[in-house]
Write a protein that holds these residues in place. Structure first.
Motif, mmCIF file in Angstrom:
data_model
loop_
_atom_site.group_PDB
_atom_site.id
_atom_site.type_symbol
_atom_site.label_atom_id
_atom_site.label_comp_id
_atom_site.label_asym_id
_atom_site.label_seq_id
_atom_site.Cartn_x
_atom_site.Cartn_y
_atom_site.Cartn_z
ATOM 1 N N ALA A 143 -11.468 -32.834 77.979
ATOM 2 C CA ALA A 143 -10.590 -32.101 78.897
ATOM 3 C C ALA A 143 -10.635 -30.601 78.629
ATOM 4 N N GLU A 144 -10.594 -30.213 77.363
ATOM 5 C CA GLU A 144 -10.661 -28.790 77.024
ATOM 6 C C GLU A 144 -12.024 -28.210 77.393
ATOM 7 N N LEU A 145 -13.078 -28.982 77.186
ATOM 8 C CA LEU A 145 -14.438 -28.526 77.520
ATOM 9 C C LEU A 145 -14.582 -28.296 79.021
ATOM 10 N N ILE A 146 -14.139 -29.255 79.821
ATOM 11 C CA ILE A 146 -14.255 -29.125 81.275
ATOM 12 C C ILE A 146 -13.375 -27.996 81.792
ATOM 13 N N PHE A 147 -12.174 -27.862 81.250
ATOM 14 C CA PHE A 147 -11.271 -26.803 81.691
ATOM 15 C C PHE A 147 -11.854 -25.423 81.391
ATOM 16 N N ALA A 148 -12.462 -25.271 80.214
ATOM 17 C CA ALA A 148 -13.096 -23.987 79.882
ATOM 18 C C ALA A 148 -14.301 -23.720 80.779
ATOM 19 N N GLY A 149 -15.070 -24.783 81.074
ATOM 20 C CA GLY A 149 -16.233 -24.608 81.928
ATOM 21 C C GLY A 149 -15.885 -24.265 83.359
ATOM 22 N N ALA A 150 -14.684 -24.625 83.796
ATOM 23 C CA ALA A 150 -14.281 -24.335 85.172
ATOM 24 C C ALA A 150 -14.206 -22.835 85.436
ATOM 25 N N PHE A 151 -13.975 -22.041 84.399
ATOM 26 C CA PHE A 151 -13.905 -20.591 84.567
ATOM 27 C C PHE A 151 -15.279 -19.929 84.419
ATOM 28 N N MET A 152 -16.277 -20.708 84.027
ATOM 29 C CA MET A 152 -17.617 -20.162 83.841
ATOM 30 C C MET A 152 -18.513 -20.398 85.047
ATOM 31 N N PHE A 153 -18.314 -21.506 85.751
ATOM 32 C CA PHE A 153 -19.171 -21.867 86.869
ATOM 33 C C PHE A 153 -18.405 -21.639 88.171
ATOM 34 N N ASP A 154 -18.422 -20.396 88.618
ATOM 35 C CA ASP A 154 -17.643 -20.014 89.805
ATOM 36 C C ASP A 154 -18.116 -20.720 91.067
ATOM 37 N N SER A 155 -19.413 -20.985 91.155
ATOM 38 C CA SER A 155 -19.916 -21.602 92.382
ATOM 39 C C SER A 155 -19.383 -23.022 92.563
ATOM 40 N N LEU A 156 -19.037 -23.696 91.461
ATOM 41 C CA LEU A 156 -18.521 -25.053 91.540
ATOM 42 C C LEU A 156 -16.999 -25.097 91.593
ATOM 43 N N PHE A 157 -16.365 -24.227 90.804
ATOM 44 C CA PHE A 157 -14.914 -24.309 90.651
ATOM 45 C C PHE A 157 -14.171 -23.108 91.237
ATOM 46 N N GLY A 158 -14.867 -22.079 91.642
ATOM 47 C CA GLY A 158 -14.218 -20.951 92.298
ATOM 48 C C GLY A 158 -13.484 -19.998 91.375
ATOM 49 N N GLY A 159 -13.673 -20.132 90.060
ATOM 50 C CA GLY A 159 -12.994 -19.230 89.130
ATOM 51 C C GLY A 159 -11.488 -19.435 89.145
ATOM 52 N N GLU A 160 -10.751 -18.395 88.779
ATOM 53 C CA GLU A 160 -9.293 -18.489 88.712
ATOM 54 C C GLU A 160 -8.663 -18.730 90.082
ATOM 55 N N GLN A 161 -9.309 -18.230 91.142
ATOM 56 C CA GLN A 161 -8.747 -18.389 92.481
ATOM 57 C C GLN A 161 -9.001 -19.769 93.066
ATOM 58 N N GLY A 162 -9.909 -20.524 92.478
ATOM 59 C CA GLY A 162 -10.196 -21.857 92.981
ATOM 60 C C GLY A 162 -10.966 -21.839 94.296
ATOM 61 N N ILE A 163 -10.921 -22.958 94.999
ATOM 62 C CA ILE A 163 -11.618 -23.123 96.275
ATOM 63 C C ILE A 163 -10.594 -23.540 97.323
ATOM 64 N N SER A 164 -10.650 -22.899 98.466
ATOM 65 C CA SER A 164 -9.729 -23.217 99.557
ATOM 66 C C SER A 164 -10.514 -23.687 100.778
ATOM 67 N N GLY A 165 -9.821 -24.320 101.707
ATOM 68 C CA GLY A 165 -10.480 -24.820 102.909
ATOM 69 C C GLY A 165 -9.474 -25.048 104.024
ATOM 70 N N ASP A 166 -9.952 -25.601 105.121
ATOM 71 C CA ASP A 166 -9.121 -25.867 106.298
ATOM 72 C C ASP A 166 -9.238 -27.343 106.647
ATOM 73 N N ARG A 167 -8.127 -28.085 106.540
ATOM 74 C CA ARG A 167 -8.152 -29.520 106.753
ATOM 75 C C ARG A 167 -8.215 -29.909 108.219
#
Length: 421
Positions: A143-167
């Motif tokens: 969990a700690e590894l994946i959470f840290a990686g989420a801030f490194m791979f912006d194309s997958l996780f969108g960085g701190e702002q995340g990813i948004s969309g329109d439902r």
């Protein structure tokens, strides 16, 4: 031979018991979901119901590990997050058109299930080789590894702002545009009912029974020819799939996903939900999800110390009611239907009185302390009363109920010990 068969027949549940235990709860649950829109709920109530639906599915998925498989995980939000992120990307692919343009947003939780299950298959291939404390520590590290990686791979996780969309993109299903809150309610109700039925059906399968056997005695399971690690892996993968489905529901509901969904906070929260509700009952996580979602969403409007109350409730349930809220509810129901119902009701009334007295003193202590520590000079004023830290009446109102409640509980405990067997 006939005597043995008759004995086994008498031990089996009757048709009425099967209906009451296996089908009636689902009928009541479905009826409640159908009746809620008829009350013309507000947007706040819709938002609360949607959040409850997400956590009901997530908590039940987690309990497939903890309650049925005996696997304590500190990182199950990873699969919730992977499912949600895949749905967010798919939501944007639908917006871009092409092949994905014909995919209905209504069915995005299916992709969430796939995302959660695939990630659980990969991670579970090595994490389920261990059990107990070792498995829990591996889940925490992942969990700690994946959470840290989420801030490194912006194309997958969108960085701190995340990813948004329109439902609202994609074709409609059942005439739902997926825009108004009322449309999302039916979306949530559909996937919640489907998931609850599917997870209950899993508990009745041979694999579901084997998971309980592995939890209780993995050596005996191995002795009869089954691989306990493979059973844990399969259960872990299915549980991750339903967690991902809950993540997909969350993605559609909020139209944004951030790395916080992968952190230890939602993992710990769902653990508390399952345990407070009762991990030994299928309905336990549902009760825990409803209660804790309400506390986090509504109780925070009344007090700043709601997290403290939540922590105290968790500690007390672990210490004095390990079967959770479901155990209390079903124990009460069985008690009032038994031969000694009058005596049990009297004993429980005394215990309830003691608990309420202690709770009153504790609430006054916590609320006065919070206001004093903030330095704002505010008073705690329930029902028109006035409590401040400098008033002697406040401390009387704190200690008298606590001492009286403790004395009442002690008397009830002593009476229980002195009762003849």
């Amino acid at each position: 031979m006939s005597d043995v068969s008759q004995t086994h027949a008498s031990l089996a549940p009757s048709s009425a018991q099967k209906f009451r235990q296996r089908f009636l709860p689902f009928l009541v649950f479905g009826a409640i979901l159908l009746l809620i829109p008829m009350t013309d709920p507000s947007r706040t109530m819709y938002a609360l119901m949607h959040q409850m639906a997400i956590y009901i599915v997530f908590a039940l998925a987690y309990n497939m590990l903890l309650g049925k498989g005996g696997m304590l995980s500190f990182g199950h939000a990873v699969y919730f997050g992977f499912g949600g992120y895949l749905c967010m990307h798919a939501m944007n692919w639908i917006d871009d058109g092409g092949v994905w343009g014909a995919f209905p947003t209504f069915f995005l939780p299916v992709l969430g299930f796939v995302g959660g299950a695939v990630s659980a298959v990969v991670i579970g291939s090595f994490s389920t080789k261990r059990s107990g404390t070792t498995f829990a520590m591996i889940s925490l590290g992942v969990a700690e590894l994946i959470f840290a990686g989420a801030f490194m791979f912006d194309s997958l996780f969108g960085g701190e702002q995340g990813i948004s969309g329109d439902r609202m993109n994609g074709p409609e299903v059942f005439g739902l545009s997926m825009g108004p809150q009322s449309d999302i309610y039916w979306f949530m109700a559909f996937w919640t009912i489907l998931s609850v039925i599917a997870m209950y059906a899993f508990t009745r399968t041979p694999l579901g029974r084997l998971s309980e056997a592995v939890r209780d005695n993995p050596q005996r399971v191995e002795f009869i020819g089954y691989n306990p690690q493979r059973v844990r892996w399969l259960v872990f993968s299915i549980s991750g799939g339903f967690a991902g489905l809950a993540g997909g529901m969350s993605a559609v509901n909020y139209e944004i996903f951030t790395p916080e969904a992968l952190s230890l906070i939602p993992s710990g929260f769902v653990l508390i939900m399952a345990y407070v509700g009762g991990i030994t009952y299928f309905a336990g996580p549902i009760m825990g999800a409803v209660l804790l979602t309400y506390m986090s969403s509504m109780m925070s409007d009344f007090t700043e110390a709601w997290l403290l109350y939540l922590g105290l409730m968790f500690v007390l349930i672990v210490m004095y009611a390990p079967r959770g809220i479901a155990g209390i509810v079903f124990g009460f129901w069985d008690g009032i239907r038994g031969a000694n119902s009058a005596e049990l009701l009297r004993k429980w009334s005394v215990q309830l009185l003691g608990c309420l007295l202690m709770l009153i003193g504790l609430i006054i202590l916590v609320e006065v302390s919070v206001r004093w520590s903030n330095g704002w000079g505010e008073a705690f004023e329930p029902f028109g009363l006035h409590f401040t830290h400098a008033d002697i009446v406040t401390w009387i109102a704190i200690f008298v109920p606590i001492v009286a409640g403790g004395y009442v509980l002690r008397l009830a405990t002593r009476e229980k010990e002195e009762m003849p067997a």
